[in-house]
Motif scaffolding. Sequence first.
Motif, PDB file in Angstrom:
ATOM      1  N   PHE A   1       0.787   1.654   0.474  1.00 51.03           N
ATOM      2  CA  PHE A   1       1.675   2.416   1.384  1.00 51.03           C
ATOM      3  C   PHE A   1       1.574   1.826   2.868  1.00 51.03           C
ATOM      4  O   PHE A   1       1.589   2.521   3.787  1.00 51.03           O
ATOM      5  N   THR A   2       1.641   0.441   2.889  1.00 47.82           N
ATOM      6  CA  THR A   2       1.742  -0.260   4.047  1.00 47.82           C
ATOM      7  C   THR A   2       3.478  -0.210   4.557  1.00 47.82           C
ATOM      8  O   THR A   2       4.206   0.215   3.666  1.00 47.82           O
ATOM      9  N   ALA A   3       3.421  -0.063   5.851  1.00 46.30           N
ATOM     10  CA  ALA A   3       4.751   0.110   6.196  1.00 46.30           C
ATOM     11  C   ALA A   3       5.636  -0.996   5.799  1.00 46.30           C
ATOM     12  O   ALA A   3       7.012  -0.792   5.324  1.00 46.30           O
ATOM     13  N   ARG A   4       5.199  -2.303   5.439  1.00 45.94           N
ATOM     14  CA  ARG A   4       6.136  -3.208   4.829  1.00 45.94           C
ATOM     15  C   ARG A   4       6.656  -2.941   3.362  1.00 45.94           C
ATOM     16  O   ARG A   4       7.673  -2.958   3.077  1.00 45.94           O
ATOM     17  N   ARG A   5       5.487  -2.348   2.594  1.00 49.72           N
ATOM     18  CA  ARG A   5       5.855  -2.039   1.347  1.00 49.72           C
ATOM     19  C   ARG A   5       6.892  -1.010   1.277  1.00 49.72           C
ATOM     20  O   ARG A   5       7.710  -0.667   0.359  1.00 49.72           O
ATOM     21  N   VAL A   6       6.731   0.240   2.052  1.00 55.50           N
ATOM     22  CA  VAL A   6       7.554   1.303   2.041  1.00 55.50           C
ATOM     23  C   VAL A   6       9.123   0.945   2.574  1.00 55.50           C
ATOM     24  O   VAL A   6       9.818   1.358   1.939  1.00 55.50           O
ATOM     25  N   ALA A   7       9.052  -0.029   3.653  1.00 55.06           N
ATOM     26  CA  ALA A   7      10.367  -0.432   4.111  1.00 55.06           C
ATOM     27  C   ALA A   7      11.216  -1.132   3.014  1.00 55.06           C
ATOM     28  O   ALA A   7      12.433  -1.040   2.894  1.00 55.06           O
ATOM     29  N   ALA A   8      10.252  -1.977   2.092  1.00 59.91           N
ATOM     30  CA  ALA A   8      10.881  -2.938   1.182  1.00 59.91           C
ATOM     31  C   ALA A   8      11.642  -1.823   0.016  1.00 59.91           C
ATOM     32  O   ALA A   8      12.558  -2.348  -0.772  1.00 59.91           O
ATOM     33  N   LEU A   9      11.147  -0.593  -0.152  1.00 65.70           N
ATOM     34  CA  LEU A   9      11.728   0.450  -1.077  1.00 65.70           C
ATOM     35  C   LEU A   9      12.862   1.007  -0.707  1.00 65.70           C
ATOM     36  O   LEU A   9      13.692   1.574  -1.668  1.00 65.70           O
ATOM     37  N   ARG A  10      13.645   0.733   0.483  1.00 65.14           N
ATOM     38  CA  ARG A  10      14.817   1.206   1.075  1.00 65.14           C
ATOM     39  C   ARG A  10      15.935   0.968   0.161  1.00 65.14           C
ATOM     40  O   ARG A  10      16.611   2.133  -0.191  1.00 65.14           O
ATOM     41  N   PRO A  11      16.193  -0.255  -0.207  1.00 65.66           N
ATOM     42  CA  PRO A  11      17.471  -0.425  -1.051  1.00 65.66           C
ATOM     43  C   PRO A  11      17.268   0.213  -2.183  1.00 65.66           C
ATOM     44  O   PRO A  11      18.414   1.005  -2.798  1.00 65.66           O
ATOM     45  N   ARG A  12      15.985   0.331  -2.973  1.00 70.26           N
ATOM     46  CA  ARG A  12      16.035   0.991  -4.209  1.00 70.26           C
ATOM     47  C   ARG A  12      15.966   2.454  -4.296  1.00 70.26           C
ATOM     48  O   ARG A  12      16.739   3.015  -5.140  1.00 70.26           O
ATOM     49  N   ILE A  13      15.547   3.069  -3.140  1.00 72.61           N
ATOM     50  CA  ILE A  13      15.844   4.404  -2.974  1.00 72.61           C
ATOM     51  C   ILE A  13      17.473   4.917  -2.791  1.00 72.61           C
ATOM     52  O   ILE A  13      17.765   5.936  -3.272  1.00 72.61           O
TER      53      ILE A  13
END
Length: 424
Positions: A108-120
């Motif tokens: 749940f690092t900020a980088r991993r969460v941010a990387a989920l944006r396109p998929r969400i």
Amino acid sequence: MSQQPVLLPYADPAFVADPFPLYRRLREEGPVRRAVVVGGMDVWLVTRYEDGLAALTDPRLSSDIRDASDPRLLERLPEFERESMMSNMLRSDPPDHTRLRRLVSKAFTARRVAALRPRIQEITDRLLDAVVPAGRAELVADLALPLPVTVISELLGVPVDDRHDFQRWTDAMLVRGEEMPDPAVVDEAWHQMHAYLTKHLYSKRTRPGDDLLSALISAHDEEQRLSRDELIATAFLLLVAGYITTVNLIGGGIAALLANPDQLTLLRDRPELMPDAVEEFLRYDGPVSPGIARFAREDVEIAGVTIPRGATVLVASAIADRDPARFPDPDRLDVTRRDSGHLAFGHGIHYCLGAPLARLEGQIAIGTVLHRLPDLALAVAPTELSWQPGSLRGPVRLPVRFTSPGGERDGTPGPVQHTEGDRR
């Protein structure tokens, strides 16, 4: 201050729909109040913001149910594998909590969460594609539920086709209203959940992937940093906590905007306000109500009131987040409000680990609804909305209508005008 417990009336539909008048009265009557909440539990409500903030970092207040003197709290857990249910970071204290949280936080690092944006965004658009042509939708079943379930399933490497099962098992374990769930039903649901997780974790062990559960299995198998019970309990916590409150954040946020059309219009016209708006939805009518449980390891004094050892302390975030001493005009939804500092995600070492992911899902889901569903309005009268009656708050269903791409709005009669009395 009277210490006669006040009964929160979960059988009263008016209270379930809008608990805030009673919450306001409780806060005005005193900073600490005895109350009977979901499942008939006797608790000490901490109703004011500063006291709640302090209580959430007080080491004398434990997260471990085994520190509670009320035996019903343990009895409500499934008898089968009861210890497994307890071995997660939500219900543990340091040093176990520190170790477990450190392991899980890597996902749940900020980088991993941010990387989920396109998929969400992709999932959100696909879900709305299915309802846009009709000019009407039920935004809990059509969006608020499947979006976070899909996201957490993919993050944990769980087949999305299995989501209906663990949703059903979770629902069977939840306490709703005044009555405790049937212990036999809870035991059966946990049996099935435990069997599923055991099978799924075995599958991940033999065919690991780039997901959080595979990483946790590695910590169990190779580094001996997780016991078997902790592994199962952590998988359970992530699956359940990873979606259920986000469903309520999305559904409750949209419901709040529909009850406050001036704020809906403002947010649609100024989408850059969405991050602050999501914080305001969490403060104004968050997904947990009344709040967060702790258990007194010793006699504890809060705001001049002595709470006995073993008592359940409920830091009432839903009440404290409308404390006028902390939030000006607290009963007004204001999507321009800055520096909220709400307690909806908790505070201190147990601050919600998935908060960045929940925020991102809320911003994308609600923002896309406002962008893609013009002329959005409830398809039923506000009084016809049904709300969850337990400790997790949100609309059960959220029927809406809007203008379809062909330029026509669904013609089903429904209110478009809102009065001050409609606003929660």
